[in-house]
Design a protein around this motif. Structure first.
Motif, PDB file in Angstrom:
ATOM      1  N   VAL A  87       0.927  -1.082   0.134  1.00 44.81           N
ATOM      2  CA  VAL A  87       0.012   0.009  -0.060  1.00 44.81           C
ATOM      3  C   VAL A  87       0.810   0.979   0.033  1.00 44.81           C
ATOM      4  O   VAL A  87       1.786   1.500   0.990  1.00 44.81           O
ATOM      5  CB  VAL A  87      -0.850   0.273   1.178  1.00 44.81           C
ATOM      6  CG1 VAL A  87      -1.557   1.414   1.120  1.00 44.81           C
ATOM      7  CG2 VAL A  87      -1.978  -1.127   1.303  1.00 44.81           C
TER       8      VAL A  87
ATOM      9  N   LEU B  45       1.519   5.095   0.599  1.00 44.79           N
ATOM     10  CA  LEU B  45       0.811   6.048   1.587  1.00 44.79           C
ATOM     11  C   LEU B  45       1.631   7.493   1.365  1.00 44.79           C
ATOM     12  O   LEU B  45       2.848   7.536   1.216  1.00 44.79           O
ATOM     13  CB  LEU B  45       1.211   5.621   2.992  1.00 44.79           C
ATOM     14  CG  LEU B  45       0.673   6.551   3.972  1.00 44.79           C
ATOM     15  CD1 LEU B  45      -0.990   6.421   4.017  1.00 44.79           C
ATOM     16  CD2 LEU B  45       0.861   5.874   5.545  1.00 44.79           C
TER      17      LEU B  45
ATOM     18  N   LEU C 185      -3.851   6.958  -0.232  1.00 45.81           N
ATOM     19  CA  LEU C 185      -3.165   5.572  -0.345  1.00 45.81           C
ATOM     20  C   LEU C 185      -3.764   4.884  -1.452  1.00 45.81           C
ATOM     21  O   LEU C 185      -4.930   5.049  -2.056  1.00 45.81           O
ATOM     22  CB  LEU C 185      -3.353   4.886   0.986  1.00 45.81           C
ATOM     23  CG  LEU C 185      -5.023   4.640   1.439  1.00 45.81           C
ATOM     24  CD1 LEU C 185      -5.519   3.472   0.796  1.00 45.81           C
ATOM     25  CD2 LEU C 185      -4.928   4.482   2.905  1.00 45.81           C
TER      26      LEU C 185
ATOM     27  N   LEU D  90      -4.414  -0.417   5.532  1.00 49.50           N
ATOM     28  CA  LEU D  90      -3.069  -0.611   5.845  1.00 49.50           C
ATOM     29  C   LEU D  90      -2.479  -2.059   6.241  1.00 49.50           C
ATOM     30  O   LEU D  90      -1.726  -2.539   5.892  1.00 49.50           O
ATOM     31  CB  LEU D  90      -2.165   0.506   6.663  1.00 49.50           C
ATOM     32  CG  LEU D  90      -2.286   1.790   6.072  1.00 49.50           C
ATOM     33  CD1 LEU D  90      -1.389   2.703   7.221  1.00 49.50           C
ATOM     34  CD2 LEU D  90      -1.799   2.131   4.989  1.00 49.50           C
TER      35      LEU D  90
ATOM     36  N   VAL E 100       3.845  -1.230   3.796  1.00 53.81           N
ATOM     37  CA  VAL E 100       3.486   0.051   3.384  1.00 53.81           C
ATOM     38  C   VAL E 100       4.699   0.619   2.683  1.00 53.81           C
ATOM     39  O   VAL E 100       5.860   0.491   3.060  1.00 53.81           O
ATOM     40  CB  VAL E 100       3.294   1.025   4.888  1.00 53.81           C
ATOM     41  CG1 VAL E 100       3.177   2.687   4.422  1.00 53.81           C
ATOM     42  CG2 VAL E 100       1.932   0.509   5.207  1.00 53.81           C
TER      43      VAL E 100
ATOM     44  N   GLU F 109       5.886   9.958   7.338  1.00 56.05           N
ATOM     45  CA  GLU F 109       4.552   9.312   7.425  1.00 56.05           C
ATOM     46  C   GLU F 109       4.861   8.495   8.786  1.00 56.05           C
ATOM     47  O   GLU F 109       3.899   8.586   9.403  1.00 56.05           O
ATOM     48  CB  GLU F 109       4.688   8.321   6.219  1.00 56.05           C
ATOM     49  CG  GLU F 109       3.731   8.882   4.944  1.00 56.05           C
ATOM     50  CD  GLU F 109       4.621   9.898   4.117  1.00 56.05           C
ATOM     51  OE1 GLU F 109       4.315  10.635   3.493  1.00 56.05           O
ATOM     52  OE2 GLU F 109       5.862   9.747   4.411  1.00 56.05           O
TER      53      GLU F 109
ATOM     54  N   ALA G 154       0.995   9.083  -3.802  1.00 50.57           N
ATOM     55  CA  ALA G 154       0.943   7.828  -3.442  1.00 50.57           C
ATOM     56  C   ALA G 154       0.951   6.995  -4.880  1.00 50.57           C
ATOM     57  O   ALA G 154       1.751   6.041  -4.772  1.00 50.57           O
ATOM     58  CB  ALA G 154      -0.314   7.514  -2.568  1.00 50.57           C
TER      59      ALA G 154
END
Length: 243
Positions: free
Chosen positions: A54, A56, A75, A131, A136, A144, A217
């Motif tokens: 994912v 982000l 995301l 998430l 991530v 982040e 993202a």
């Protein structure tokens, strides 16, 4: 194709994420964090070709997580073969503090955009649900990681930590850890930029306007796909990339 191995990095940069996540699973008290950690994680030896990712990105009021706050979150889930844009999510949240003119110029989010926006507390559950169970990916993990930990700690009484793949760090390792050539030194050429847009340009990825959380993202997801294709192997264990 250029392959390099990040296992040569200093031991101080290595974390036993399996042990840390197991400890967090057993010790967190808030039910929202319990649900997040109980989703588990991919094994450190999992090839990156089999990892659910994912990407982000946060836009913030500034760069100091102790003084500033998140104003937007973007995301998008992806794998090395596919970016799942239909599952992308984007939130604007109220930072509960005035927006500096300098930050408005950067991300374009104004006072009128946040006046009726929800507090970050209202997006914690959907954010962590998106998430959970995935790795991530960010471009400069300090932002982040620190802002997410601070925002959750302020609202749930406990912080959060998990491994991240940092595409900026991968670019830095490739372009800035070797000795500069004599010609570069003589010509006083600056080191390669590892900003998101400049990193993407080196892989012939299309230009996107920066500083929109969802766009950034998606741009980060595409960058990691290119980095793996050019610089690594699909069989690279995820433990070589996450920090």
């Amino acid at each position: 194709m250029f392959h390099f191995n990040l296992r040569k990095k200093e031991d101080a940069d290595q974390v036993d994420w399996r042990a840390m996540l197991d400890t967090k699973r057993e010790t967190v008290q808030h039910e929202t964090l319990q649900a997040f950690y109980q989703q588990g994680w991919v094994s450190p030896d999992t090839p990156v070709s089999q990892v659910p990712f994912v990407a982000l990105d946060f836009e913030t009021t500034g760069l100091d997580s102790q003084q500033d706050a998140i104003v937007s979150i973007g995301l998008v889930p992806f794998t090395l073969n596919r970016i799942r844009c239909q599952q992308a999510q984007h939130w604007i949240v109220n930072p509960n503090r005035p927006l500096a003119e300098s930050s408005i110029v950067i991300h374009g989010i104004t006072h009128s955009d946040i006046v009726n926006a929800p507090d970050f507390s209202h997006v914690i559950e959907p954010l962590l649900s998106a998430l959970a169970g995935s790795v991530v990916v960010v471009h400069y993990r300090r932002i982040e990681r620190e802002f997410l930990d601070r925002a959750i700690k302020e609202r749930l009484g406990e912080g959060i930590i998990f491994p991240m793949v940092d595409t900026m760090e991968l670019e830095a390792w490739k372009h800035r850890t070797g000795k500069r050539s004599f010609a570069d030194w003589i010509a006083r050429r600056p080191p390669e930029s590892i900003r998101l847009a400049d990193s993407r340009q080196r892989y012939q990825l299309p230009f996107y306007q920066s500083h929109h959380a969802l766009t950034d993202a998606i741009a980060t997801a595409e960058l990691l796909q290119a980095q793996i294709a050019y610089d690594f192997s699909p069989d690279t264990p995820i433990s070589e990339l996450w920090r």
